[in-house]
Every structure is written in C-alpha cells, then in structure tokens.
Design a protein around this motif. Sequence first.
Motif, PDB file in Angstrom:
ATOM      1  N   ALA A  16      27.982   4.693   5.043  1.00  0.00           N
ATOM      2  CA  ALA A  16      27.155   6.461   5.475  1.00  0.00           C
ATOM      3  C   ALA A  16      27.240   6.414   6.191  1.00  0.00           C
ATOM      4  O   ALA A  16      26.480   7.544   7.001  1.00  0.00           O
ATOM      5  CB  ALA A  16      25.744   4.978   4.999  1.00  0.00           C
ATOM      6  N   GLY A  17      28.219   6.201   7.236  1.00  0.00           N
ATOM      7  CA  GLY A  17      28.340   7.187   8.382  1.00  0.00           C
ATOM      8  C   GLY A  17      28.110   6.478   9.347  1.00  0.00           C
ATOM      9  O   GLY A  17      27.482   6.930  10.321  1.00  0.00           O
ATOM     10  N   ALA A  18      27.571   4.570   9.802  1.00  0.00           N
ATOM     11  CA  ALA A  18      27.150   4.490  10.893  1.00  0.00           C
ATOM     12  C   ALA A  18      28.203   4.181  11.804  1.00  0.00           C
ATOM     13  O   ALA A  18      29.765   3.979  11.967  1.00  0.00           O
ATOM     14  CB  ALA A  18      26.447   3.014  11.162  1.00  0.00           C
ATOM     15  N   PRO A  19      27.961   4.683  12.803  1.00  0.00           N
ATOM     16  CA  PRO A  19      29.385   4.891  14.442  1.00  0.00           C
ATOM     17  C   PRO A  19      29.169   3.303  14.637  1.00  0.00           C
ATOM     18  O   PRO A  19      28.810   2.159  14.418  1.00  0.00           O
ATOM     19  CB  PRO A  19      27.948   5.154  15.475  1.00  0.00           C
ATOM     20  CG  PRO A  19      26.678   5.033  15.063  1.00  0.00           C
ATOM     21  CD  PRO A  19      27.027   5.136  13.931  1.00  0.00           C
ATOM     22  N   VAL A  20      30.905   3.089  14.429  1.00  0.00           N
ATOM     23  CA  VAL A  20      31.262   1.835  15.117  1.00  0.00           C
ATOM     24  C   VAL A  20      32.163   2.343  16.503  1.00  0.00           C
ATOM     25  O   VAL A  20      32.833   2.982  16.487  1.00  0.00           O
ATOM     26  CB  VAL A  20      32.424   2.111  14.015  1.00  0.00           C
ATOM     27  CG1 VAL A  20      33.539   0.696  14.006  1.00  0.00           C
ATOM     28  CG2 VAL A  20      31.945   1.855  12.776  1.00  0.00           C
ATOM     29  N   VAL A  21      32.059   0.694  17.268  1.00  0.00           N
ATOM     30  CA  VAL A  21      32.619   1.052  18.441  1.00  0.00           C
ATOM     31  C   VAL A  21      33.646  -0.263  18.092  1.00  0.00           C
ATOM     32  O   VAL A  21      33.062  -1.635  17.462  1.00  0.00           O
ATOM     33  CB  VAL A  21      32.136   0.478  19.794  1.00  0.00           C
ATOM     34  CG1 VAL A  21      32.767   0.587  20.604  1.00  0.00           C
ATOM     35  CG2 VAL A  21      31.480   1.462  20.152  1.00  0.00           C
ATOM     36  N   ASP A  22      34.936  -0.535  19.015  1.00  0.00           N
ATOM     37  CA  ASP A  22      36.190  -1.516  18.494  1.00  0.00           C
ATOM     38  C   ASP A  22      36.484  -1.717  19.848  1.00  0.00           C
ATOM     39  O   ASP A  22      36.626  -1.173  20.855  1.00  0.00           O
ATOM     40  CB  ASP A  22      37.200  -0.247  17.915  1.00  0.00           C
ATOM     41  CG  ASP A  22      38.948  -1.477  17.520  1.00  0.00           C
ATOM     42  OD1 ASP A  22      38.776  -2.517  17.846  1.00  0.00           O
ATOM     43  OD2 ASP A  22      39.004  -1.867  16.250  1.00  0.00           O
ATOM     44  N   VAL A  23      35.296  -2.959  20.113  1.00  0.00           N
ATOM     45  CA  VAL A  23      35.969  -3.841  21.134  1.00  0.00           C
ATOM     46  C   VAL A  23      37.881  -4.246  21.476  1.00  0.00           C
ATOM     47  O   VAL A  23      38.079  -4.723  22.982  1.00  0.00           O
ATOM     48  CB  VAL A  23      34.651  -4.145  21.750  1.00  0.00           C
ATOM     49  CG1 VAL A  23      33.892  -3.592  22.345  1.00  0.00           C
ATOM     50  CG2 VAL A  23      34.931  -5.644  20.993  1.00  0.00           C
ATOM     51  N   ARG A  24      38.830  -4.295  20.344  1.00  0.00           N
ATOM     52  CA  ARG A  24      40.123  -4.176  21.044  1.00  0.00           C
ATOM     53  C   ARG A  24      40.472  -3.554  21.600  1.00  0.00           C
ATOM     54  O   ARG A  24      40.430  -2.899  22.617  1.00  0.00           O
ATOM     55  CB  ARG A  24      40.959  -4.215  19.389  1.00  0.00           C
ATOM     56  CG  ARG A  24      39.676  -5.700  18.844  1.00  0.00           C
ATOM     57  CD  ARG A  24      40.760  -5.592  17.265  1.00  0.00           C
ATOM     58  NE  ARG A  24      40.408  -3.599  16.553  1.00  0.00           N
ATOM     59  CZ  ARG A  24      41.608  -3.784  16.566  1.00  0.00           C
ATOM     60  NH1 ARG A  24      42.485  -4.245  15.389  1.00  0.00           N
ATOM     61  NH2 ARG A  24      42.036  -2.557  15.503  1.00  0.00           N
ATOM     62  N   GLU A  25      42.228  -4.584  22.566  1.00  0.00           N
ATOM     63  CA  GLU A  25      43.280  -4.045  22.878  1.00  0.00           C
ATOM     64  C   GLU A  25      43.843  -2.287  22.070  1.00  0.00           C
ATOM     65  O   GLU A  25      43.954  -2.336  20.865  1.00  0.00           O
ATOM     66  CB  GLU A  25      44.266  -4.474  23.584  1.00  0.00           C
ATOM     67  CG  GLU A  25      43.633  -5.623  24.817  1.00  0.00           C
ATOM     68  CD  GLU A  25      42.735  -5.217  26.025  1.00  0.00           C
ATOM     69  OE1 GLU A  25      43.195  -4.142  26.375  1.00  0.00           O
ATOM     70  OE2 GLU A  25      41.569  -5.264  26.012  1.00  0.00           O
ATOM     71  N   PRO A  26      44.474  -1.487  23.395  1.00  0.00           N
ATOM     72  CA  PRO A  26      44.977  -0.036  22.975  1.00  0.00           C
ATOM     73  C   PRO A  26      45.834  -0.978  21.395  1.00  0.00           C
ATOM     74  O   PRO A  26      46.484   0.001  20.214  1.00  0.00           O
ATOM     75  CB  PRO A  26      45.357   0.308  23.591  1.00  0.00           C
ATOM     76  CG  PRO A  26      44.504   0.162  24.773  1.00  0.00           C
ATOM     77  CD  PRO A  26      44.281  -1.215  24.438  1.00  0.00           C
ATOM     78  N   TYR A  27      46.617  -1.753  21.588  1.00  0.00           N
ATOM     79  CA  TYR A  27      47.672  -2.202  21.033  1.00  0.00           C
ATOM     80  C   TYR A  27      46.998  -3.049  19.537  1.00  0.00           C
ATOM     81  O   TYR A  27      47.774  -2.773  18.312  1.00  0.00           O
ATOM     82  CB  TYR A  27      48.958  -3.560  21.509  1.00  0.00           C
ATOM     83  CG  TYR A  27      48.559  -4.735  21.312  1.00  0.00           C
ATOM     84  CD1 TYR A  27      48.936  -5.304  20.722  1.00  0.00           C
ATOM     85  CD2 TYR A  27      47.614  -5.157  22.536  1.00  0.00           C
ATOM     86  CE1 TYR A  27      48.403  -6.709  20.732  1.00  0.00           C
ATOM     87  CE2 TYR A  27      47.140  -6.006  22.772  1.00  0.00           C
ATOM     88  CZ  TYR A  27      47.258  -7.280  21.742  1.00  0.00           C
ATOM     89  OH  TYR A  27      46.815  -8.438  22.092  1.00  0.00           O
ATOM     90  N   HIS A  33      43.285   0.073  13.093  1.00  0.00           N
ATOM     91  CA  HIS A  33      41.294   0.963  12.842  1.00  0.00           C
ATOM     92  C   HIS A  33      41.022   1.100  11.972  1.00  0.00           C
ATOM     93  O   HIS A  33      41.151   1.660  10.785  1.00  0.00           O
ATOM     94  CB  HIS A  33      41.537   1.633  14.302  1.00  0.00           C
ATOM     95  CG  HIS A  33      42.402   3.412  14.271  1.00  0.00           C
ATOM     96  ND1 HIS A  33      43.624   3.143  14.198  1.00  0.00           N
ATOM     97  CD2 HIS A  33      42.101   3.525  13.722  1.00  0.00           C
ATOM     98  CE1 HIS A  33      43.998   4.001  14.338  1.00  0.00           C
ATOM     99  NE2 HIS A  33      43.356   4.673  14.113  1.00  0.00           N
ATOM    100  N   LEU A  34      39.431   1.524  12.387  1.00  0.00           N
ATOM    101  CA  LEU A  34      38.621   1.964  11.279  1.00  0.00           C
ATOM    102  C   LEU A  34      38.668   3.332  10.902  1.00  0.00           C
ATOM    103  O   LEU A  34      38.510   3.636  12.378  1.00  0.00           O
ATOM    104  CB  LEU A  34      37.466   1.888  11.048  1.00  0.00           C
ATOM    105  CG  LEU A  34      36.992   0.038  10.372  1.00  0.00           C
ATOM    106  CD1 LEU A  34      35.761  -0.006  10.666  1.00  0.00           C
ATOM    107  CD2 LEU A  34      37.862  -0.087   9.252  1.00  0.00           C
ATOM    108  N   PRO A  35      38.710   3.888  10.289  1.00  0.00           N
ATOM    109  CA  PRO A  35      38.263   6.155  10.873  1.00  0.00           C
ATOM    110  C   PRO A  35      37.661   6.517  11.755  1.00  0.00           C
ATOM    111  O   PRO A  35      36.594   5.469  11.286  1.00  0.00           O
ATOM    112  CB  PRO A  35      39.024   6.431   9.219  1.00  0.00           C
ATOM    113  CG  PRO A  35      39.957   5.833   8.530  1.00  0.00           C
ATOM    114  CD  PRO A  35      39.375   4.205   9.280  1.00  0.00           C
ATOM    115  N   GLY A  36      37.266   6.880  12.164  1.00  0.00           N
ATOM    116  CA  GLY A  36      36.289   6.883  13.079  1.00  0.00           C
ATOM    117  C   GLY A  36      35.829   6.324  14.181  1.00  0.00           C
ATOM    118  O   GLY A  36      34.411   6.130  15.416  1.00  0.00           O
TER     119      GLY A  36
END
Length: 106
Positions: A16-27, A33-36
């Motif tokens: 539905a377009g909810a914002p997502v923050v991924d707190v993992r490391e760049p590698y 990862h999830l698009p967006g």
Amino acid sequence: MPKQIDIAAFAEAYAAGAPVVDVREPYEYEQAHLPGAKLIPLAEIPARATEIDPDTTTYVLCAAGIRSLRAVEALEAAGYDVVNVEGGMNEWAAEGRPYEQGPVQG
C-alpha cells in the motif's frame, strides 16, 4: 512495548506504499533489499532520525528483527510512529517475496 508486525501484515502495508527504513549495514542491503526502502544503519539512527517523517507510520526492518527492534525502541522514545517488522529480510526472502539486489541509490 514497541509495536511489531508479522511479515504477512507488513507485506500488505508495504504494498500500500508504507515507508520502510532498513537498519542493516550497506553490504547486507546490497545483497537483498526492498525497493524503496531507505537505508539507515542502526548505528546512524540517532544522527539521521530526522530523515524519518514523525507523522507517518514507518516500518523498520533488519535481517531478523533484532536490530530493527532496537531502532524502534529508540525512535519511539523520540516520538516517532514506527513498527518493527518481525522476521526481517530473512523471513521475507524465505517466503519467496520479491526483493532487489545492488548498491544504495542516491
């Protein structure tokens, strides 16, 4: 107690377009990862929390749900409306849900 959501319910919010923050490391993000999803590694949350809209429910994920839980606890204490995604990217991928690979854009 921090708000949490399972993968099935999160999938609906994400669709539905909810914002997502991924707190993992760049590698880790590069591997899957999830698009967006916005990458803000856990250690950078205190300095970069202003990049999250405090008035919108934001879903926070990591590999399995431990780091994201820590981020949610810190962000909730600062007044953010955030939800921990239980199972994280590991469960998302294990269920065969779509994801992207590659470096952080932007």
